[in-house]
Write an enzyme that holds these catalytic residues in place. Structure first.
Site, PDB file in Angstrom:
ATOM      1  N   ASP A  17      60.738 -17.396  94.904  1.00  0.00           N
ATOM      2  CA  ASP A  17      62.046 -18.032  94.714  1.00  0.00           C
ATOM      3  C   ASP A  17      62.904 -17.946  95.966  1.00  0.00           C
ATOM      4  O   ASP A  17      63.608 -18.898  96.309  1.00  0.00           O
ATOM      5  CB  ASP A  17      62.779 -17.356  93.543  1.00  0.00           C
ATOM      6  CG  ASP A  17      64.148 -17.945  93.308  1.00  0.00           C
ATOM      7  OD1 ASP A  17      64.235 -19.138  92.979  1.00  0.00           O
ATOM      8  OD2 ASP A  17      65.140 -17.207  93.479  1.00  0.00           O
ATOM      9  N   CYS A  36      96.667 -18.887  78.109  1.00  0.00           N
ATOM     10  CA  CYS A  36      95.766 -17.809  77.697  1.00  0.00           C
ATOM     11  C   CYS A  36      94.496 -17.898  78.517  1.00  0.00           C
ATOM     12  O   CYS A  36      93.909 -18.983  78.640  1.00  0.00           O
ATOM     13  CB  CYS A  36      95.438 -17.915  76.204  1.00  0.00           C
ATOM     14  SG  CYS A  36      94.233 -16.665  75.636  1.00  0.00           S
ATOM     15  N   GLY A  54      88.954 -18.413  92.843  1.00  0.00           N
ATOM     16  CA  GLY A  54      88.266 -18.272  94.112  1.00  0.00           C
ATOM     17  C   GLY A  54      88.635 -16.987  94.868  1.00  0.00           C
ATOM     18  O   GLY A  54      88.966 -15.985  94.283  1.00  0.00           O
ATOM     19  N   CYS A  62      85.019 -19.717  97.485  1.00  0.00           N
ATOM     20  CA  CYS A  62      84.801 -18.287  97.689  1.00  0.00           C
ATOM     21  C   CYS A  62      83.774 -18.098  98.793  1.00  0.00           C
ATOM     22  O   CYS A  62      82.893 -18.940  98.985  1.00  0.00           O
ATOM     23  CB  CYS A  62      84.314 -17.628  96.394  1.00  0.00           C
ATOM     24  SG  CYS A  62      84.207 -15.822  96.509  1.00  0.00           S
ATOM     25  N   LEU A 114     100.942 -15.818  82.426  1.00  0.00           N
ATOM     26  CA  LEU A 114     100.626 -17.240  82.506  1.00  0.00           C
ATOM     27  C   LEU A 114      99.794 -17.462  83.757  1.00  0.00           C
ATOM     28  O   LEU A 114      99.866 -16.668  84.701  1.00  0.00           O
ATOM     29  CB  LEU A 114     101.901 -18.089  82.569  1.00  0.00           C
ATOM     30  CG  LEU A 114     102.881 -17.948  81.394  1.00  0.00           C
ATOM     31  CD1 LEU A 114     104.162 -18.710  81.688  1.00  0.00           C
ATOM     32  CD2 LEU A 114     102.238 -18.452  80.101  1.00  0.00           C
ATOM     33  N   ARG A 115      99.029 -18.553  83.782  1.00  0.00           N
ATOM     34  CA  ARG A 115      98.165 -18.831  84.929  1.00  0.00           C
ATOM     35  C   ARG A 115      98.303 -20.275  85.356  1.00  0.00           C
ATOM     36  O   ARG A 115      98.366 -21.178  84.508  1.00  0.00           O
ATOM     37  CB  ARG A 115      96.697 -18.541  84.582  1.00  0.00           C
ATOM     38  CG  ARG A 115      96.383 -17.072  84.468  1.00  0.00           C
ATOM     39  CD  ARG A 115      94.998 -16.837  83.882  1.00  0.00           C
ATOM     40  NE  ARG A 115      94.619 -15.429  83.977  1.00  0.00           N
ATOM     41  CZ  ARG A 115      95.004 -14.478  83.139  1.00  0.00           C
ATOM     42  NH1 ARG A 115      95.792 -14.798  82.129  1.00  0.00           N
ATOM     43  NH2 ARG A 115      94.636 -13.225  83.306  1.00  0.00           N
ATOM     44  N   LYS A 128      94.181  -0.649  93.665  1.00  0.00           N
ATOM     45  CA  LYS A 128      93.434  -0.898  92.437  1.00  0.00           C
ATOM     46  C   LYS A 128      92.064  -1.489  92.767  1.00  0.00           C
ATOM     47  O   LYS A 128      91.959  -2.439  93.540  1.00  0.00           O
ATOM     48  CB  LYS A 128      94.212  -1.838  91.519  1.00  0.00           C
ATOM     49  CG  LYS A 128      95.504  -1.216  90.992  1.00  0.00           C
ATOM     50  CD  LYS A 128      96.225  -2.126  90.019  1.00  0.00           C
ATOM     51  CE  LYS A 128      97.491  -1.457  89.482  1.00  0.00           C
ATOM     52  NZ  LYS A 128      98.210  -2.329  88.530  1.00  0.00           N
TER      53      LYS A 128
END
Length: 636
Positions: free
Chosen positions: A606, A329, A127, A80, A318-319, A215
């Site tokens: 930091d 799932c 990603g 990503c 499904l993935r 969307k």
């Protein structure tokens, strides 16, 4: 289900007057002088044709509860171009070696197999799918698959404006864009990168190219963006958007906490108070969204209720992960490697048996939100891109157009949405570079950051060696007894129930001595982690709100105002921090001011620790407080 003979026969019969599309559904060829058919009518006709001429659904994609799986999500990459705090674990993720990821041909081979068995919708995820170099070619080849009705993509939007014209020509038919905030400074804080204006340009480009609805996925989390609900919905008044509010969901590394989840009913109640005329729309078959519309608005809004009201009973998804594992799932931890079987030379029939066995083992429903939080599962970045939030974030800032580096901590409800509409109507793309410069100040050499406009702020460096005594004033002296212990010497919270409510104000400060190298990087806004002043300012606001959770015996205070200001001082290579907190109640807010100053200072450390460890934090002190029974305090 190797082929669809009816579709092929009709293509041959109708070839003289129509052209064919990848699904086999006829598409009318426009003739000069005839009114052109709208895209919506054409899509409706195509869907109707496919419903009437599809073969019986595959047994391999039907589970033991009769659910037919016609929707496949394919992750194209684990990588990503953002570093969101809520998507990856804080320590990062080990990426799969390139050799173990699916190749383009393997992706297409599996897609063909699934489409032949009844899959009619494929969504490409990550990603971030748009960083894959051959994403346009993949879409084009998927578009050729007979029987595939919809090709969608879920993206963070950074590359969308540039690639969308090509993707549309290749056959992309649906777009989901992930966006959790409409505040540019907070966007940068969340994703650790710049890019808010690119995402908005991508949304604008999608609308310009005729996608409707576009969307927009917004994961709602308490303390971060639940008070932006009205702003998001206001955008649907004049834009063809479907803003989808998603309940925060648990995955490895995102530190899920039930208290951070804002439920669908709570969100709906908030919106109904503003728009009581909100109408519920009919639910589509197998839809995960509960859709609503405000009469007269161009767009709509939806809720994805994965946690509070699951939709497992109608799940048709499904993935396939980027490394080739089939997940039946999203919340399940069982996977089967299609890549390994494919590379071992498995035949189509063998692959179907493996897929069918996995689908057949799919449970009736997922485990429920509390059990899911304890399950071992992939981090979300390794399944697909879905913005989910990690820790309780800060208050919502808005940006002053008068001063590019002063961030107002209190803004009037609805003002931002009005500004957004003005930007849209005025043409976002052409204004983006100027707005980005004004908001983020990348080219300004003199930098400071404040959570509130304050023309009287002292620009002088807070001395790291001063030890000026405080000068209390008022009718009561300070106590010579500790108030947070009982008669036996044990810790106890002070009872403030009998105290009157008064206006309380406290001001605190802190100092961070950076050294010349880190100071210059902050001054020029060149730190790799991002804008240290903006992040520290937001962290200070957040800390003030969470003081009672950090300091055990502090009362919870409903703050009405928090101001966090940061000033650079070149003479001592330091950042001076000044915090003001205000509330009306029976107890003071000095702890909120001190906590905010301390956490802002720690955040600066930091942000700079990779550059230098020789950073000194000091001078965390109360400057003044007013409104208490013991009188006012002013450090001289």
């Amino acid at each position: 289900m190797a082929v669809r003979p009816v579709s092929r026969m009709l293509q041959r019969v109708l070839r003289s007057s129509v052209r064919s599309c990848s699904s086999g559904a006829p598409v009318t060829q426009h003739h000069p002088g005839e009114p052109s058919q709208t895209a919506a009518e054409e899509l409706s006709r195509r869907r109707q044709f496919l419903r009437e001429h599809t073969a019986p659904f595959s047994a391999f994609l039907t589970d033991s509860f009769g659910r037919q799986h016609s929707y496949l999500r394919i992750s194209l990459t684990e990588k990503c171009n953002l570093r969101c705090q809520y998507c990856m674990p804080e320590e990062g993720i080990p990426l799969t070696p390139k050799a173990d990821l699916l190749t383009t041909e393997e992706i297409l081979t599996l897609a063909r197999l699934f489409v032949k068995e009844g899959i009619d919708k494929i969504r490409l995820t990550g990603g971030e799918p748009l960083i894959r170099p051959d994403v346009v070619d993949i879409v084009a080849q998927l578009h050729q698959l007979e029987g595939l009705r919809t090709i969608g993509i879920t993206t963070n939007g950074i590359n969308l404006a540039r690639l969308l014209p090509q993707l549309q020509k290749a056959g992309l038919s649906a777009i989901n864009i992930s966006l959790d905030t409409l505040v540019p400074a907070k966007f940068e804080f969340i994703v650790r990168r710049k890019g808010f204006q690119k995402v908005m340009a991508g949304i604008h480009k999608a609308i310009e190219l005729g996608y409707s609805p576009v969307k927009v996925n917004c994961v709602v989390m308490r303390g971060l963006n639940e008070d932006e609900l009205l702003d998001f919905v206001a955008l649907t008044e004049g834009l063809p958007l479907d803003v989808r509010f998603i309940e925060y969901m648990p995955f490895d590394g995102n530190r899920w906490n039930f208290k951070k989840m804002v439920s669908y009913k709570e969100m709906l109640n908030t919106l109904q108070q503003q728009w009581p005329e909100l109408e519920k729309l009919p639910e589509e078959e197998s839809s995960t969204a509960k859709a609503f519309k405000i009469p007269g608005f161009r767009g709509q809004l939806s809720f994805i209720t994965s946690m509070s009201e699951h939709f497992c009973g109608t799940c048709n998804r499904l993935r396939i992960t980027a490394d080739g594992n089939l997940k039946v799932c999203l919340f399940g931890n069982s996977e089967v490697s299609l890549r390994d079987h494919l590379r071992a030379g498995a035949s189509e029939e063998e692959l179907l048996r493996i897929i069918g066995a996995a689908v057949g083992r799919k449970k009736q429903q997922h485990a429920g939100m509390f059990n899911i939080a304890q399950m071992k599962n992939r981090p979300m970045i390794l399944i697909e891109l879905l913005l989910m939030l990690q820790d309780s974030p800060p208050a919502i800032p808005s940006i002053s157009s008068q001063d590019p580096f002063r961030v107002q901590g209190i803004r009037h409800r609805g003002s931002f949405s009005n500004q957004m509409m003005i930007l849209w109507k005025g043409g976002w793309v052409s204004q983006t570079p100027l707005l980005a410069q004004r908001w983020l100040g990348s080219s300004c050499p003199q930098r400071h950051c404040s959570s509130h406009l304050n023309s009287d702020a002292n620009p002088k460096c807070l001395s790291a060696v001063s030890r000026a005594p405080g000068s209390p004033s008022g009718p009561l002296p300070t106590s010579d007894q500790l108030t947070h212990v009982d008669t036996t010497g044990r810790a106890a919270m002070v009872d403030v129930g009998g105290k009157p409510d008064t206006e309380r104000v406290a001001v605190a400060s802190a100092m961070v001595l950076l050294g010349p190298v880190a100071f210059k990087l902050i001054q020029e806004n060149q730190l790799k982690k991002g804008d240290a002043l903006v992040v520290a300012q937001l962290a200070g606001v957040q800390a003030a709100k969470l003081t009672s959770q950090l300091i055990p015996l502090c009362h919870h205070v409903a703050l009405s105002h928090v101001q966090v200001g940061l000033e650079l001082d070149g003479t001592c290579h330091a950042v001076g921090i000044r915090v003001s907190c205000r509330a009306r109640g029976p107890t003071g807010v000095e702890m909120e001011a001190l906590t905010a100053a301390a956490v802002a200072a720690l955040t600066v450390y930091d942000m700079c620790k990779a550059v230098s460890r020789d950073i000194v934090l000091g001078e965390i002190k109360l400057l003044s407080k007013t409104g208490g029974q013991r009188g006012d305090f002013q450090r001289t």
